[in-house]
Design a protein around this motif. Sequence first.
Motif, PDB file in Angstrom:
ATOM      1  N   SER A  32       0.777  -1.293  -0.169  1.00 20.40           N
ATOM      2  CA  SER A  32       0.178   0.070  -0.034  1.00 20.40           C
ATOM      3  C   SER A  32       0.945   1.163   0.045  1.00 20.40           C
ATOM      4  CB  SER A  32      -0.739  -0.041   1.237  1.00 20.40           C
ATOM      5  OG  SER A  32      -1.786   1.059   1.322  1.00 20.40           O
ATOM      6  N   ARG A  33       1.768   1.410   0.930  1.00 24.28           N
ATOM      7  CA  ARG A  33       2.552   2.479   1.049  1.00 24.28           C
ATOM      8  C   ARG A  33       3.503   2.756  -0.326  1.00 24.28           C
ATOM      9  NH1 ARG A  33       0.735   5.890   2.956  1.00 24.28           N
ATOM     10  NH2 ARG A  33       2.395   7.126   2.539  1.00 24.28           N
ATOM     11  N   GLY A  34       3.887   1.722  -0.699  1.00 28.88           N
ATOM     12  CA  GLY A  34       4.730   1.778  -1.971  1.00 28.88           C
ATOM     13  C   GLY A  34       3.892   2.412  -3.164  1.00 28.88           C
ATOM     14  N   ILE A  35       2.719   1.905  -3.303  1.00 29.18           N
ATOM     15  CA  ILE A  35       2.151   2.317  -4.286  1.00 29.18           C
ATOM     16  C   ILE A  35       1.462   3.674  -4.155  1.00 29.18           C
ATOM     17  CG2 ILE A  35      -0.395   2.278  -5.502  1.00 29.18           C
ATOM     18  CD1 ILE A  35      -0.050  -0.740  -5.243  1.00 29.18           C
ATOM     19  N   VAL A  36       1.309   4.435  -2.833  1.00 33.29           N
ATOM     20  CA  VAL A  36       0.823   5.452  -2.557  1.00 33.29           C
ATOM     21  C   VAL A  36       2.237   6.462  -2.815  1.00 33.29           C
ATOM     22  CG1 VAL A  36       0.300   7.076  -0.749  1.00 33.29           C
ATOM     23  CG2 VAL A  36      -0.851   5.105  -0.927  1.00 33.29           C
ATOM     24  N   VAL A  37       3.252   6.174  -2.563  1.00 35.53           N
ATOM     25  CA  VAL A  37       4.607   6.942  -2.796  1.00 35.53           C
ATOM     26  C   VAL A  37       4.801   6.975  -4.227  1.00 35.53           C
ATOM     27  CG1 VAL A  37       7.066   7.015  -2.742  1.00 35.53           C
ATOM     28  CG2 VAL A  37       5.733   6.586  -0.463  1.00 35.53           C
ATOM     29  N   TRP A  38       4.515   6.120  -5.008  1.00 38.18           N
ATOM     30  CA  TRP A  38       4.775   5.910  -6.432  1.00 38.18           C
ATOM     31  C   TRP A  38       3.830   6.957  -7.063  1.00 38.18           C
ATOM     32  CZ3 TRP A  38       1.596   4.748 -10.277  1.00 38.18           C
ATOM     33  CH2 TRP A  38       2.052   4.753 -11.613  1.00 38.18           C
ATOM     34  N   ALA A  39       2.526   6.730  -6.784  1.00 42.77           N
ATOM     35  CA  ALA A  39       1.305   7.615  -7.315  1.00 42.77           C
ATOM     36  C   ALA A  39       1.608   9.034  -7.097  1.00 42.77           C
ATOM     37  CB  ALA A  39      -0.012   7.152  -6.728  1.00 42.77           C
ATOM     38  N   LYS A  40       1.995   9.490  -5.926  1.00 43.88           N
ATOM     39  CA  LYS A  40       2.197  11.017  -5.550  1.00 43.88           C
ATOM     40  C   LYS A  40       3.447  11.476  -6.104  1.00 43.88           C
ATOM     41  CE  LYS A  40      -0.222  11.017  -1.399  1.00 43.88           C
ATOM     42  NZ  LYS A  40       0.100  11.180   0.468  1.00 43.88           N
ATOM     43  N   ALA A  41       4.361  10.636  -6.376  1.00 36.43           N
ATOM     44  CA  ALA A  41       5.604  11.240  -7.044  1.00 36.43           C
ATOM     45  C   ALA A  41       5.543  11.209  -8.693  1.00 36.43           C
ATOM     46  CB  ALA A  41       6.663  10.217  -6.862  1.00 36.43           C
ATOM     47  N   ASN A  42       4.483  10.563  -9.086  1.00 37.91           N
ATOM     48  CA  ASN A  42       4.142  10.648 -10.490  1.00 37.91           C
ATOM     49  C   ASN A  42       2.695  11.364 -10.762  1.00 37.91           C
ATOM     50  OD1 ASN A  42       6.108   8.825 -12.054  1.00 37.91           O
ATOM     51  ND2 ASN A  42       5.813   7.889  -9.996  1.00 37.91           N
ATOM     52  N   ARG A  43       2.521  12.043 -10.044  1.00 44.60           N
ATOM     53  CA  ARG A  43       1.107  13.257 -10.063  1.00 44.60           C
ATOM     54  C   ARG A  43      -0.049  12.321 -10.301  1.00 44.60           C
ATOM     55  NH1 ARG A  43       2.186  16.200 -14.734  1.00 44.60           N
ATOM     56  NH2 ARG A  43       3.251  14.705 -15.610  1.00 44.60           N
ATOM     57  N   TYR A  44      -0.185  11.232  -9.812  1.00 42.88           N
ATOM     58  CA  TYR A  44      -1.635  10.495  -9.967  1.00 42.88           C
ATOM     59  C   TYR A  44      -2.575  11.118  -8.573  1.00 42.88           C
ATOM     60  CZ  TYR A  44      -0.056   7.895 -13.801  1.00 42.88           C
ATOM     61  OH  TYR A  44       0.386   7.300 -15.132  1.00 42.88           O
ATOM     62  N   LEU A  45      -3.834  11.064  -8.525  1.00 42.25           N
ATOM     63  CA  LEU A  45      -4.368  11.200  -7.283  1.00 42.25           C
ATOM     64  C   LEU A  45      -4.679   9.901  -6.783  1.00 42.25           C
ATOM     65  CD1 LEU A  45      -7.453  13.493  -8.630  1.00 42.25           C
ATOM     66  CD2 LEU A  45      -5.290  14.124  -7.304  1.00 42.25           C
ATOM     67  N   ILE A  46      -4.574   9.688  -5.442  1.00 47.77           N
ATOM     68  CA  ILE A  46      -4.598   8.464  -4.769  1.00 47.77           C
ATOM     69  C   ILE A  46      -5.264   8.584  -3.377  1.00 47.77           C
ATOM     70  CG2 ILE A  46      -2.332   8.560  -3.789  1.00 47.77           C
ATOM     71  CD1 ILE A  46      -3.264   5.282  -4.879  1.00 47.77           C
ATOM     72  N   GLU A  47      -6.219   7.472  -3.161  1.00 48.76           N
ATOM     73  CA  GLU A  47      -6.841   7.731  -1.918  1.00 48.76           C
ATOM     74  C   GLU A  47      -6.765   6.361  -1.346  1.00 48.76           C
ATOM     75  OE1 GLU A  47     -10.713   8.777  -1.967  1.00 48.76           O
ATOM     76  OE2 GLU A  47     -10.603  10.335  -3.525  1.00 48.76           O
ATOM     77  N   GLU A  48      -5.965   6.384  -0.035  1.00 49.16           N
ATOM     78  CA  GLU A  48      -5.673   5.149   0.799  1.00 49.16           C
ATOM     79  C   GLU A  48      -6.530   5.039   1.865  1.00 49.16           C
ATOM     80  OE1 GLU A  48      -1.703   3.227   2.528  1.00 49.16           O
ATOM     81  OE2 GLU A  48      -2.083   5.280   2.842  1.00 49.16           O
ATOM     82  N   GLU A  49      -6.930   3.966   2.340  1.00 54.08           N
ATOM     83  CA  GLU A  49      -8.114   3.866   3.520  1.00 54.08           C
ATOM     84  C   GLU A  49      -7.591   2.293   4.063  1.00 54.08           C
ATOM     85  OE1 GLU A  49     -12.585   3.841   5.131  1.00 54.08           O
ATOM     86  OE2 GLU A  49     -12.115   4.178   2.826  1.00 54.08           O
ATOM     87  N   GLU A  50      -7.461   2.333   5.305  1.00 55.69           N
ATOM     88  CA  GLU A  50      -7.558   1.073   5.827  1.00 55.69           C
ATOM     89  C   GLU A  50      -9.010   0.487   6.219  1.00 55.69           C
ATOM     90  OE1 GLU A  50      -4.946  -1.586   9.287  1.00 55.69           O
ATOM     91  OE2 GLU A  50      -4.899   0.602   9.402  1.00 55.69           O
ATOM     92  N   VAL A  51      -9.448  -0.472   5.464  1.00 58.12           N
ATOM     93  CA  VAL A  51     -11.043  -0.716   5.662  1.00 58.12           C
ATOM     94  C   VAL A  51     -11.162  -1.738   6.655  1.00 58.12           C
ATOM     95  CG1 VAL A  51     -11.305   0.210   3.221  1.00 58.12           C
ATOM     96  CG2 VAL A  51     -10.775  -2.246   3.810  1.00 58.12           C
ATOM     97  N   ALA A  52     -10.330  -2.442   7.148  1.00 59.46           N
ATOM     98  CA  ALA A  52     -10.431  -3.463   8.055  1.00 59.46           C
ATOM     99  C   ALA A  52      -8.974  -3.453   8.635  1.00 59.46           C
ATOM    100  CB  ALA A  52     -10.852  -4.591   7.610  1.00 59.46           C
ATOM    101  N   ASN A  53      -8.958  -4.289   9.782  1.00 57.20           N
ATOM    102  CA  ASN A  53      -7.588  -4.350  10.411  1.00 57.20           C
ATOM    103  C   ASN A  53      -6.766  -5.016   9.491  1.00 57.20           C
ATOM    104  OD1 ASN A  53      -5.411  -4.381  12.300  1.00 57.20           O
ATOM    105  ND2 ASN A  53      -6.100  -6.291  13.216  1.00 57.20           N
TER     106      ASN A  53
END
Length: 76
Positions: free
Chosen positions: A43-64
């Motif tokens: 999850s973190r890797g995809i979020v970091v990559w998306a932000k660095a490449n100017r994509y919008l990204i939403e991350e949510e921990e939906v369950a434990n």
Amino acid sequence: MARFEIEIWGEMCPIPLIKAKKKLLSMECGDILVLETEHSCTSRGIVVWAKANRYLIEEEEVANGIWHLELTKTHD
């Protein structure tokens, strides 16, 4: 606008990121790619990559220990 999902359960980076990049190539601007993972590092890797490449990204921990990601294609 279309929504797409790719299966990444049980996979560790870089495989989920490779799959996401490949899918983004066939998507139009404004389309959303949905991913869910049980690996926080994925999850973190995809979020970091998306932000660095100017994509919008939403991350949510939906369950434990389950992360839901929505990545919007913003450019070609």
